[in-house]
Scaffold this motif. Structure first.
Motif, PDB file in Angstrom:
ATOM      1  N   HIS A  97       0.803  -1.220   0.000  1.00  0.00           N
ATOM      2  CA  HIS A  97       0.000   0.000   0.000  1.00  0.00           C
ATOM      3  C   HIS A  97       0.837   1.272   0.000  1.00  0.00           C
ATOM      4  O   HIS A  97       0.466   2.261  -0.631  1.00  0.00           O
ATOM      5  N   GLU A  98       1.979   1.269   0.680  1.00  0.00           N
ATOM      6  CA  GLU A  98       2.781   2.501   0.714  1.00  0.00           C
ATOM      7  C   GLU A  98       3.497   2.731  -0.611  1.00  0.00           C
ATOM      8  O   GLU A  98       3.683   3.879  -1.036  1.00  0.00           O
ATOM      9  N   TRP A  99       3.891   1.654  -1.294  1.00  0.00           N
ATOM     10  CA  TRP A  99       4.472   1.810  -2.627  1.00  0.00           C
ATOM     11  C   TRP A  99       3.442   2.424  -3.578  1.00  0.00           C
ATOM     12  O   TRP A  99       3.778   3.286  -4.404  1.00  0.00           O
ATOM     13  N   ILE A 100       2.204   1.983  -3.452  1.00  0.00           N
ATOM     14  CA  ILE A 100       1.133   2.548  -4.272  1.00  0.00           C
ATOM     15  C   ILE A 100       0.938   4.025  -3.934  1.00  0.00           C
ATOM     16  O   ILE A 100       0.762   4.868  -4.824  1.00  0.00           O
ATOM     17  N   GLY A 101       1.016   4.350  -2.638  1.00  0.00           N
ATOM     18  CA  GLY A 101       0.900   5.750  -2.232  1.00  0.00           C
ATOM     19  C   GLY A 101       2.009   6.609  -2.801  1.00  0.00           C
ATOM     20  O   GLY A 101       1.776   7.742  -3.243  1.00  0.00           O
ATOM     21  N   ILE A 102       3.224   6.092  -2.806  1.00  0.00           N
ATOM     22  CA  ILE A 102       4.344   6.831  -3.385  1.00  0.00           C
ATOM     23  C   ILE A 102       4.109   7.072  -4.868  1.00  0.00           C
ATOM     24  O   ILE A 102       4.312   8.189  -5.383  1.00  0.00           O
ATOM     25  N   ALA A 103       3.702   6.015  -5.572  1.00  0.00           N
ATOM     26  CA  ALA A 103       3.476   6.146  -7.016  1.00  0.00           C
ATOM     27  C   ALA A 103       2.421   7.210  -7.313  1.00  0.00           C
ATOM     28  O   ALA A 103       2.581   8.031  -8.227  1.00  0.00           O
TER      29      ALA A 103
END
Length: 326
Positions: A246-252
């Motif tokens: 989820h945090e990788w998606i948030g960064i993207a």
């Protein structure tokens, strides 16, 4: 180069047994300390982390061997080198762990470990699936350059990880004072997992709490302020893929939407950083908390998207409402 056992694999049966024992004790003392779906999520995240590690282990070891060829010293296999390697590896872990909370790129991988609202031995098994992708292994490269054989470093690092298992519990209060002064303990590590503003960004140690005391990041656990656990905008789901990514998606999403000059900040700045100051970092949350201590009636800015937030475990619900944190 001698063949060394894998301490983590050897310890897995003990991990499982101790989790079961803690679950039985919690059943009689405080059933709220375990939530079946949360525990299952932790166990499955741990299994996935093991699989991810097995897939990438060869590449990491090959890189370590390549770096080792440029070593400054030829370090042997005498027992005292293992002790020195263990201490230095724990220092490297402190640097990594502090970076994992202060750089969003590393946090995106590490946040998995903090994503449970419960704090028990199963939480220790809630580990990242994306450690290789986040290049977390770079923090050990200096040890190979010094001359410590990769197999030795990997071995002591695994011992470090085994040690950290037992400190993920609320069943143990405080250890003897002399032990608390030097070693990381459940009390110290509860502070690290806590989302109370007082406890934010503290106690990064793996084994030796002395690093936090040396570098100004130590905070004792207070009897009058029980830790609360969770992250901002709780996952709201026990979906493994969402928990892991989820945090990788948030960064993207943030990088895609941000102005060009601000894009790198959403990768390398602390979690919660935003180019328009519309979100809260641990610094702003701590500042608001300090202001409330001086003037309890003063209002504070509400927490926003990318930090952690205090969400009480069922056993702590009487402690009050959630507090925003990193």
């Amino acid at each position: 180069m001698p063949q060394l056992p894998d301490p983590v694999n050897l310890a897995v049966p003990a991990f499982v047994l101790l989790v079961l024992v803690e679950m039985v004790v919690a059943h009689y003392r405080d059933r709220g300390r375990y939530e079946p779906r949360d525990t299952l999520t932790s166990l499955m995240l741990g299994f996935g982390s093991t699989m991810a590690g097995a897939i990438t282990a060869g590449a990491v070891f090959a890189l370590a061997m390549w770096v080792w060829q440029f070593r400054l010293f030829d370090i042997g296999w005498q027992w005292y080198w293992f002790v020195i390697a263990f201490v230095l590896d724990d220092l490297a872990y402190y640097v990594f762990h502090r970076s994992a909370h202060r750089v969003r790129w590393f946090w995106a991988s590490h946040v998995i470990h903090h994503s449970s609202q419960h704090y028990n031995l199963s939480t220790a098994l809630r580990q990242t699936w994306t450690g290789f992708f986040s290049i977390a292994f770079i923090f050990r490269l200096p040890l190979f350059l010094i001359g410590f054989p990769p197999a030795m470093v990997i071995f002591v690092g695994a011992v470090n990880l085994v040690y950290q298992f037992w400190i993920h519990t609320e069943m143990i209060g405080r250890m003897p004072r002399w032990f608390e002064a030097v070693m990381n303990t459940p009390s110290h590590h509860r502070v690290h997992h806590a989302t109370n503003p007082r406890y934010l960004d503290r106690n990064y140690a793996g084994v030796f709490i002395v690093w936090d005391k040396m570098f100004g990041t130590f905070e004792p656990e207070l009897d009058e302020e029980r830790p609360r656990y969770g992250i901002v905008h709780q996952l709201g789901s026990f979906n493994l893929l969402w928990a892991a990514t989820h945090e990788w998606i948030g960064i993207a999403r943030d990088v895609w939407r941000a102005p060009w000059r601000a894009k790198p900040g959403y990768i390398w700045r602390p979690p919660g950083w935003s180019h328009d100051n519309s979100r809260d970092t641990s610094e702003t949350l701590k500042a608001a908390w300090r202001a409330r201590q001086i003037s309890p009636s003063s209002a504070s800015r509400p927490a926003s998207a990318e930090g952690n937030t205090a969400a009480p475990s069922p056993s702590d619900r009487s402690a009050g409402a959630s507090l925003a944190s990193r």
